[in-house]
Structures are given as C-alpha cells and as structure tokens.
Design a protein around this motif. Structure first.
Motif, PDB file in Angstrom:
ATOM      1  N   THR A  34       0.839  -1.195   0.000  1.00 50.71           N
ATOM      2  CA  THR A  34       0.000   0.000   0.000  1.00 50.71           C
ATOM      3  C   THR A  34       0.873   1.243   0.000  1.00 50.71           C
ATOM      4  N   MET A  39      -3.834   2.901   0.257  1.00 48.42           N
ATOM      5  CA  MET A  39      -4.505   2.331  -0.908  1.00 48.42           C
ATOM      6  C   MET A  39      -3.498   1.646  -1.830  1.00 48.42           C
ATOM      7  N   ARG A  40      -3.954   0.532  -2.427  1.00 50.38           N
ATOM      8  CA  ARG A  40      -3.130  -0.108  -3.450  1.00 50.38           C
ATOM      9  C   ARG A  40      -3.178   0.750  -4.701  1.00 50.38           C
ATOM     10  N   LYS A  41      -2.084   0.789  -5.425  1.00 49.18           N
ATOM     11  CA  LYS A  41      -2.022   1.587  -6.643  1.00 49.18           C
ATOM     12  C   LYS A  41      -1.491   0.752  -7.788  1.00 49.18           C
ATOM     13  N   ARG A  60      -5.139   4.853  -8.029  1.00 46.89           N
ATOM     14  CA  ARG A  60      -5.673   3.979  -6.986  1.00 46.89           C
ATOM     15  C   ARG A  60      -6.440   2.823  -7.623  1.00 46.89           C
ATOM     16  N   ALA A  61      -6.172   1.613  -7.163  1.00 44.55           N
ATOM     17  CA  ALA A  61      -6.800   0.420  -7.726  1.00 44.55           C
ATOM     18  C   ALA A  61      -8.309   0.392  -7.490  1.00 44.55           C
ATOM     19  N   ASP A  62      -8.802   1.088  -6.473  1.00 41.04           N
ATOM     20  CA  ASP A  62     -10.245   1.067  -6.215  1.00 41.04           C
ATOM     21  C   ASP A  62     -11.033   1.913  -7.207  1.00 41.04           C
ATOM     22  N   LYS A  63     -10.372   2.573  -8.130  1.00 38.31           N
ATOM     23  CA  LYS A  63     -11.047   3.326  -9.202  1.00 38.31           C
ATOM     24  C   LYS A  63     -11.341   2.436 -10.411  1.00 38.31           C
ATOM     25  N   HIS A  65     -13.005  -0.945 -12.068  1.00 38.47           N
ATOM     26  CA  HIS A  65     -14.126  -1.846 -11.792  1.00 38.47           C
ATOM     27  C   HIS A  65     -14.281  -2.882 -12.902  1.00 38.47           C
ATOM     28  N   THR A  70     -22.913  -1.573  -9.991  1.00 38.28           N
ATOM     29  CA  THR A  70     -22.504  -1.833  -8.616  1.00 38.28           C
ATOM     30  C   THR A  70     -23.064  -3.177  -8.161  1.00 38.28           C
ATOM     31  N   ARG A  76     -22.718   2.366 -12.572  1.00 39.94           N
ATOM     32  CA  ARG A  76     -21.606   3.158 -12.012  1.00 39.94           C
ATOM     33  C   ARG A  76     -21.548   4.500 -12.721  1.00 39.94           C
ATOM     34  N   GLY A  79     -15.172   6.420 -12.078  1.00 35.68           N
ATOM     35  CA  GLY A  79     -14.137   5.402 -12.169  1.00 35.68           C
ATOM     36  C   GLY A  79     -13.958   4.909 -13.588  1.00 35.68           C
TER      37      GLY A  79
END
Length: 85
Positions: A34, A39-41, A60-63, A65, A70, A76, A79
């Motif tokens: 992280t 956050m993971r990138k 950021r990996a959470d962007k 999908h 959802t 969505r 992202g």
C-alpha cells in the motif's frame, strides 16, 4: 483481478466530444503493498485514438471496476470499467 495489459474506459462525464471516453491500459499490476494513504495503486497509461500510450501515472486500484454496475445493480457513474482483458 487487475493485470497488466487490461484496458479500461472512463465513466466520468468529461469526455472529449470527438474522442469519446478516456481509455487507459494497466502497465504494472498492484503488488499488494500500500501507498502512504493505505490504498493499493497500479501504474496506468492513457491510450490515444491512434493507439499511442501517453501520460504514465499511478492510480488507486479502487477506481478500476470489472463491471459497469454496482453490487446493487445500479449503474456506475465514476471510475473506470474493464473494457478488454
């Protein structure tokens, strides 16, 4: 699972009228470590209309999908969604 070579397209509303949504390609997958914000990138590059890779950067990996909806089935709005594996 995010892997190098995957292509994602933007869901944001800042698309260029003639170019369409922004497309990015994963250049380097997350290693599990992280960043300072926890956050993971992943390293990504923007893909131009003619296929050139420009603007390398970390995101950021959470962007990213895998589907355009959802868990609840709502579309969505932000992202990037997976376009090609």
């Amino acid at each position: 699972m995010i892997q190098p070579g995957q292509t994602y397209r933007s869901l944001g509303n800042r698309h260029h009228p003639t170019d369409g949504p922004t497309r990015i390609r994963i250049a380097n997958a997350p290693t599990g470590a992280t960043d300072i914000d926890g956050m993971r990138k992943v390293q990504v590059v923007t893909i131009t209309r003619d296929g050139r890779e420009i603007r390398p950067r970390w995101m950021r990996a959470d962007k990213l999908h895998p589907t355009p909806t959802t868990r609840d089935g709502a579309p969505r709005r932000t992202g990037y969604i997976l376009e090609d594996t």
